[in-house]
Each structure stands twice: as structure tokens, then as C-alpha cells.
Write an enzyme that holds these catalytic residues in place. Structure first.
Site, short mmCIF file in Angstrom:
data_model
loop_
_atom_site.label_atom_id
_atom_site.label_comp_id
_atom_site.label_asym_id
_atom_site.label_seq_id
_atom_site.Cartn_x
_atom_site.Cartn_y
_atom_site.Cartn_z
N TYR A 91 0.94 -1.34 0.01
CA TYR A 91 0.03 -0.04 0.04
C TYR A 91 0.70 1.36 -0.12
O TYR A 91 0.45 2.29 -0.56
CB TYR A 91 -1.09 0.11 1.24
CG TYR A 91 -2.28 -0.60 1.20
CD1 TYR A 91 -2.24 -1.90 0.75
CD2 TYR A 91 -3.41 0.14 1.21
CE1 TYR A 91 -3.42 -2.41 0.52
CE2 TYR A 91 -4.64 -0.55 1.23
CZ TYR A 91 -4.68 -1.78 0.89
OH TYR A 91 -5.83 -2.43 0.55
N LYS A 111 4.38 -14.83 1.81
CA LYS A 111 4.50 -15.59 0.21
C LYS A 111 5.97 -15.57 0.22
O LYS A 111 6.75 -15.20 -0.66
CB LYS A 111 3.95 -14.57 -0.77
CG LYS A 111 4.11 -15.31 -2.16
CD LYS A 111 2.99 -16.40 -2.60
CE LYS A 111 3.26 -16.98 -3.72
NZ LYS A 111 2.39 -18.27 -4.07
N ASP A 145 -1.56 -18.04 -0.60
CA ASP A 145 -2.64 -18.88 -1.35
C ASP A 145 -3.19 -19.95 -0.62
O ASP A 145 -4.34 -19.99 -0.70
CB ASP A 145 -2.02 -19.11 -2.77
CG ASP A 145 -0.47 -19.49 -2.50
OD1 ASP A 145 0.03 -19.67 -1.58
OD2 ASP A 145 -0.12 -20.22 -3.63
N ASP A 199 -6.06 -7.42 3.69
CA ASP A 199 -7.07 -6.65 3.12
C ASP A 199 -7.79 -7.65 2.46
O ASP A 199 -8.92 -7.75 2.57
CB ASP A 199 -6.52 -5.78 2.07
CG ASP A 199 -7.62 -4.96 1.32
OD1 ASP A 199 -8.80 -4.57 2.21
OD2 ASP A 199 -7.94 -4.94 0.14
N ASP A 248 -11.75 -9.76 3.51
CA ASP A 248 -12.92 -9.78 2.92
C ASP A 248 -13.52 -11.19 2.66
O ASP A 248 -14.65 -11.46 2.71
CB ASP A 248 -12.69 -9.06 1.54
CG ASP A 248 -13.28 -7.90 1.28
OD1 ASP A 248 -12.84 -6.94 2.71
OD2 ASP A 248 -13.64 -7.01 0.30
#
Ligand code: IPM
Ligand code: MG
Length: 378
Positions: A141, A191, A223, A247, A251
Site C-alpha cells: 500500500y 509468500k 494462497d 485486506d 473480505d
């Protein structure tokens, strides 16, 4: 006690859910003898329309000078042009960065009455109770360079994923400490098979684990985490991860709770607030429901204010040190759900469907009827 709270309702359904939140907060104050001095300011698209900026320095100052910020949501189609110079989202990003709120806590609990509100099978949802700790002031970000420019062969754009050891350490420690107070399990999501920042993240998690011998640390690739959070959500206790990963994953996990309209969040930094002697530690923080401005239902009295009520519970706990009052607000939400009251996003065929305002009325009424405070404090 007296508390100073900056209120930034923002755009879309933001003002609707915040209005009900403020009524509930006032009821908490009246019942338990506290004064919440709330001061409102304009941010997001509404501020762009007024001043050309998503947030102005005076608003940042107002926020910084109080105990907490209550935030609604920002954004909407009117300000969505990808070529626009300013965006409503700049407001929340500036708040996080300027107020140094690096730790975003997103608790995810499946309320028993909402087991059927999720598309995930109820048997998988039993016992889901996790906190996602999202790093909030770094990562993809905020990394520089971050820009878009024209070349002889068309446009190019770059975002940067960068982390320093202190940034990684402080957020990992938040995760470890939270886990210590819960089921003592920390899942560090990265990751590391591809990204250097992921490898730094994993290395520091391994090294810091020595400071927290009572916490069981596991590493998970992002993942895999995206899959496991849906396949076996009850296995997670505390999850700690990079800004963008957090983020996206939050969701996703909102689906477990039945709706985005159910998830609160607290953004905390290092700044502690003066406490009462012998009282709990208090931290400056920003509190917001994780749902967005939902322009499709804005102004229709349809938005679910429960995530805002639960965000208020976090505000009372972390920034006011009012654990009893915080638990009472959480209890009010449970009670309304048990009684079958639902906004449209979580409605079932036999629910008592109500609007945003009516849910506010019900919450205020339930709060007034809650067990009377043992010793009213001033
Ligand atoms: C969130 C939101 C924000 C984010 C937007 C509104 C800037 O999606 O809080 O999750 O991307 O962080
Ligand atoms: Mg988001």
C-alpha cells in the site's frame, strides 16, 4: 470519565451506520456515567466535493488530539475515475499513516444465530473465533516508488512491496501477544516461496518465536491461507500478515460471519493514553466497520449497523479501558441476533427484517435494559 472522540462518517452508508453507533454510544454514556465528547468532521468524497481534498490537516489534527476516531466508510462511483488526482480512499490511508496506526485487528466470530447466513456449511463454521492482524502502514500500500507514467510504448505503473525489520517485528509481536491472551496459536501468513519480503517476514517470525515460548507458531503461504480459511476456519486463532494480504483475506473471512456488515476493526499504534491508576492500559485507536460505503444501498435505511456497534465495543475496550461496557455492547448485538432481528444482508426467511434505524432503536433499548452497572464511575 471524559473521552474525546473524532467522528468521521464519510460517504455512502457511512453516515447511516455511524448515526446509529453514536446513539448507542450516548446510551452507554448515560447508563454508565461517562461523557463521550464527539466531534464530527467531513472526509472522503464529501470532503473532495467541498475542498478538493479527501482529508484536511485540521481534521487530522482533530483526530490526533483525541482518544479515538470512529470512522464510517469512504468512496463511491462519483469519485471512481481512475484518472482522478485525489480519491476518497486517500483519507483513510492518510489517517492510518499519519496517526501511525500500524496494527489493524479484525476479529472474526461466527455468531451462532448466523450459522445459516453464510454460504459455507454450518458444520465448518462452528467454533470459528479468530483475529486477523493486518499490517496497516507499510507493504504494497505504501512502498515507494509508486507511480504511473507514459512511455513511448504506452503506460507503465509500479507499486513497491518493502518492509524493514522494525516494521515486521512490531506487527509480529502484536500477533504473538494477542495469541498469548487467547488460544496461543499464531499463523504467520506470507509468500516466502516467491517474495523477499515474505522471506524476511518468515525469518523474523521464527526468530521472535523464542520470546513467546507459550505460543505455537505456524507459517502459511498466502494462497494456501486463502483456501484453508474457508476449508477449515475453526483451526485459526490469530493470523498475522502483510497489508494487502490482510485486506484480501479479511473480505474473504467476512463470508464466514455471514456478511461484511458483521465485521468490526480496530487500528492501533504505539501511542498509549493516560490511564486511571490501577486501571487498564489505554491505546489511541481508529475504529471502523470493514465494509465499504456500499453506494448501491446508501440512503435507503438498509445498511447493517452491527459492524459499527462491534467497532464501538472495540473502541470502549482498547481506547477507553471500559471492558464491562464493551462486553455489554457485544452482548446487545448477540441478543438482537438471538431475537431474530436482521438487516437484509443477513436475513433468513423467518427473520424479523429491520432497517438501519430500527436496529439502532433496538440496540439502544436493549442497552438500557442491560444489567445495571455495579459501581457507576465518573
Ligand atoms: C479496508 C478497505 C480499505 C483498504 C480501502 C477503503 C482503502 O478495503 O479497510 O479493508 O483497502 O484498506
Ligand atoms: Mg478491504
Amino acid at each position: 470519565m471524559e473521552y474525546k472522540i473524532a467522528v468521521l462518517a464519510g460517504d455512502g452508508i457511512g453516515p447511516e451506520v455511524i448515526a446509529q453507533g453514536l446513539r448507542l454510544l450516548e446510551a452507554v454514556g448515560a447508563r454508565y456515567g461517562h461523557h463521550f465528547h464527539c466531534q464530527a468532521a467531513t472526509v472522503g468524497g464529501a470532503a473532495i466535493d467541498l475542498t478538493g481534498r479527501a482529508i484536511d490537516p485540521a481534521t487530522l489534527e482533530l483526530c490526533a488530539s483525541g482518544d479515538a476516531v470512529l470512522f464510517g466508510a469512504v468512496g463511491g462511483p462519483k469519485w471512481d475515475d481512475p484518472k482522478a488526482r485525489v480519491r476518497p480512499e486517500d483519507a483513510i490511508l492518510a489517517l492510518r499513516k499519519e496517526l501511525k496506526l500500524y496494527a489493524n485487528l479484525r476479529p472474526v466470530k461466527v455468531h451462532a444465530p448466523l450459522l445459516d447466513a453464510s454460504p459455507i456449511k454450518a458444520e465448518r463454521l462452528k467454533g470459528v473465533d479468530m483475529v486477523v492482524v493486518r499490517e496497516l502502514t507499510g507493504g504494497l500500500y505504501f512502498g515507494k516508488p509508486k507511480k504511473r507514467w507514459q512511455t513511448s510504448r504506452g503506460w507503465r505503473a509500479v507499486d513497491t512491496l518493502a518492509y524493514s525489520q522494525p516494521e515486521v517485528d512490531r506487527i509480529l509481536r502484536v500477533g504473538f501477544r494477542l495469541a498469548q491472551g487467547r488460544r496461543k496459536k499464531l499463523t504467520s501468513v506470507d509468500k516466502a516461496n516467491i517474495l523477499e519480503t515474505g522471506r524476511l517476514w518468515r525469518q523474523r517470525a521464527q526468530e521472535l518465536a523464542a520470546e513467546f515460548p507459550d505460543v505455537a507458531l505456524e507459517h502459511m503461504l498466502v494462497d494456501t491461507a486463502a483456501m484453508q480459511l474457508i476449508r477449515e476456519p475453526a483451526r485459526f486463532d490469530v493470523v498475522v500478515t502483510e497489508n494487502t494480504f490482510g485486506d484480501i483475506l479479511t473480505d474473504e473471512v467476512a463470508v464466514l460471519a455471514g456478511s461484511m456488515g458483521m465485521l468490526p476493526s480496530a487500528s492501533l499504534g504505539a501511542r498509549s493514553l493516560p490511564g486511571v491508576e490501577g486501571g487498564p492500559k489505554r491505546l489511541f485507536g481508529l475504529y471502523e466497520p470493514i465494509h465499504g460505503s456500499a453506494p448501491d444501498i446508501a440512503g435507503q435505511n438498509k445498511a447493517n449497523p452491527l459492524a459499527t456497534f462491534l467497532s464501538l465495543a472495540l473502541l470502549l475496550r482498547y481506547s477507553c479501558g471500559l471492558e464491562v461496557e464493551s462486553a455489554v455492547v457485544e452482548g446487545v448485538v448477540e441478543e438482537l441476533l438471538r431475537a431474530g432481528y436482521r438487516t437484509g444482508d443477513i436475513a433468513a426467511p423467518d427473520s424479523r427484517v429491520v432497517g438501519t434505524r430500527e436496529m439502532g432503536d433496538l440496540a439502544v433499548r436493549a442497552l438500557k435494559a442491560s444489567p445495571s452497572p455495579v459501581t457507576p464511575r465518573d
